[in-house]
Design a protein around this motif. Structure first.
Motif, PDB file in Angstrom:
ATOM      1  N   ARG A  60      28.275  14.048  89.745  1.00 44.16           N
ATOM      2  CA  ARG A  60      28.019  13.177  90.886  1.00 44.16           C
ATOM      3  C   ARG A  60      26.789  12.306  90.611  1.00 44.16           C
ATOM      4  O   ARG A  60      26.784  11.111  90.912  1.00 44.16           O
ATOM      5  N   LEU A  61      25.772  12.889  89.993  1.00 42.26           N
ATOM      6  CA  LEU A  61      24.577  12.129  89.652  1.00 42.26           C
ATOM      7  C   LEU A  61      24.887  11.072  88.594  1.00 42.26           C
ATOM      8  O   LEU A  61      24.403   9.934  88.688  1.00 42.26           O
ATOM      9  N   GLN A  62      25.709  11.397  87.614  1.00 43.30           N
ATOM     10  CA  GLN A  62      26.089  10.427  86.587  1.00 43.30           C
ATOM     11  C   GLN A  62      26.895   9.272  87.187  1.00 43.30           C
ATOM     12  O   GLN A  62      26.724   8.121  86.796  1.00 43.30           O
ATOM     13  N   ARG A  63      27.768   9.580  88.151  1.00 38.82           N
ATOM     14  CA  ARG A  63      28.531   8.513  88.802  1.00 38.82           C
ATOM     15  C   ARG A  63      27.610   7.582  89.577  1.00 38.82           C
ATOM     16  O   ARG A  63      27.826   6.372  89.610  1.00 38.82           O
ATOM     17  N   LYS A  64      26.593   8.143  90.210  1.00 40.90           N
ATOM     18  CA  LYS A  64      25.669   7.307  90.983  1.00 40.90           C
ATOM     19  C   LYS A  64      24.807   6.447  90.063  1.00 40.90           C
ATOM     20  O   LYS A  64      24.453   5.323  90.415  1.00 40.90           O
ATOM     21  N   LEU A  65      24.448   6.970  88.902  1.00 39.14           N
ATOM     22  CA  LEU A  65      23.584   6.235  87.979  1.00 39.14           C
ATOM     23  C   LEU A  65      24.350   5.270  87.090  1.00 39.14           C
ATOM     24  O   LEU A  65      23.743   4.455  86.394  1.00 39.14           O
ATOM     25  N   ALA A  66      25.673   5.364  87.093  1.00 39.69           N
ATOM     26  CA  ALA A  66      26.470   4.510  86.219  1.00 39.69           C
ATOM     27  C   ALA A  66      26.348   3.052  86.646  1.00 39.69           C
ATOM     28  O   ALA A  66      26.082   2.737  87.808  1.00 39.69           O
ATOM     29  N   GLU A  67      26.523   2.172  85.690  1.00 38.84           N
ATOM     30  CA  GLU A  67      26.461   0.735  85.963  1.00 38.84           C
ATOM     31  C   GLU A  67      27.636   0.338  86.849  1.00 38.84           C
ATOM     32  O   GLU A  67      28.753   0.836  86.669  1.00 38.84           O
ATOM     33  N   PRO A  68      27.419  -0.567  87.784  1.00 36.22           N
ATOM     34  CA  PRO A  68      28.546  -1.008  88.612  1.00 36.22           C
ATOM     35  C   PRO A  68      29.523  -1.860  87.786  1.00 36.22           C
ATOM     36  O   PRO A  68      29.135  -2.490  86.800  1.00 36.22           O
TER      37      PRO A  68
END
Length: 165
Positions: A60-68
């Motif tokens: 979940r943290l990786q999804r939030k930090l991923a580039e849009p």
């Protein structure tokens, strides 16, 4: 009569399959034995559950930090933002330099007062006679000719409180 009723009741009594209230050969209830087995199984799987929970949190943290996926690239807009930031910074610096370069003097302290207040020439500030436009005659009966006497040097027209025309 009564015997047939007992036979029917006996057939209904055997329908249950719940044996947890019964005791085993050592005298312990089967309910308690089954609960102990379930608790031991749960404790074994506790570490796995915590690892899965940590893994979900990291995902979940990786999804939030991923580039849009959507990118807004407009060079004109970016240039305007950059120029505006520079102008703002320059303005703030100029303002700070202007305020720091002023020397405070006793004469500048009086400049903050209103021009018609008492203290400058010892007279009390006069009440404005014509505050609202078109309602000049409400304050005084003789102030109705405020616009007519604006060419003269009358005291109530010279203070600039009555707008002309």
């Amino acid at each position: 009569g009564f015997g047939s009723m007992l036979r029917a009741l006996g057939a209904q009594i055997e329908k249950t399959t719940n044996r947890e209230a019964c005791r085993d050969l050592s005298g312990r209830r089967l309910r308690d034995v089954n609960h102990e087995k379930a608790m031991a199984e749960w404790v074994k799987q506790q570490a796995e559950r915590e690892a899965e929970k940590e893994q979900r949190r990291l995902e979940r943290l990786q999804r939030k930090l991923a580039e849009p996926k959507h990118f807004f690239t407009n060079p004109d807009y970016q240039q305007q933002c950059h120029e505006m930031a520079e102008r703002l910074e320059d303005s703030v610096l100029k303002g700070l330099q202007a305020t720091s370069s002023k020397i405070v003097s006793p004469e500048s302290g009086n400049s903050r007062k209103r021009p018609g207040e008492s203290g400058k020439n010892g007279t009390k500030y006069q009440k404005r006679r014509c505050f609202w436009l078109g309602l000049e005659g409400l304050d005084d009966p003789d102030s109705s000719d405020c616009e007519d006497d604006s060419e003269d040097d009358s005291p109530h027209a010279s203070d600039g409180s009555c707008p002309s025309g």
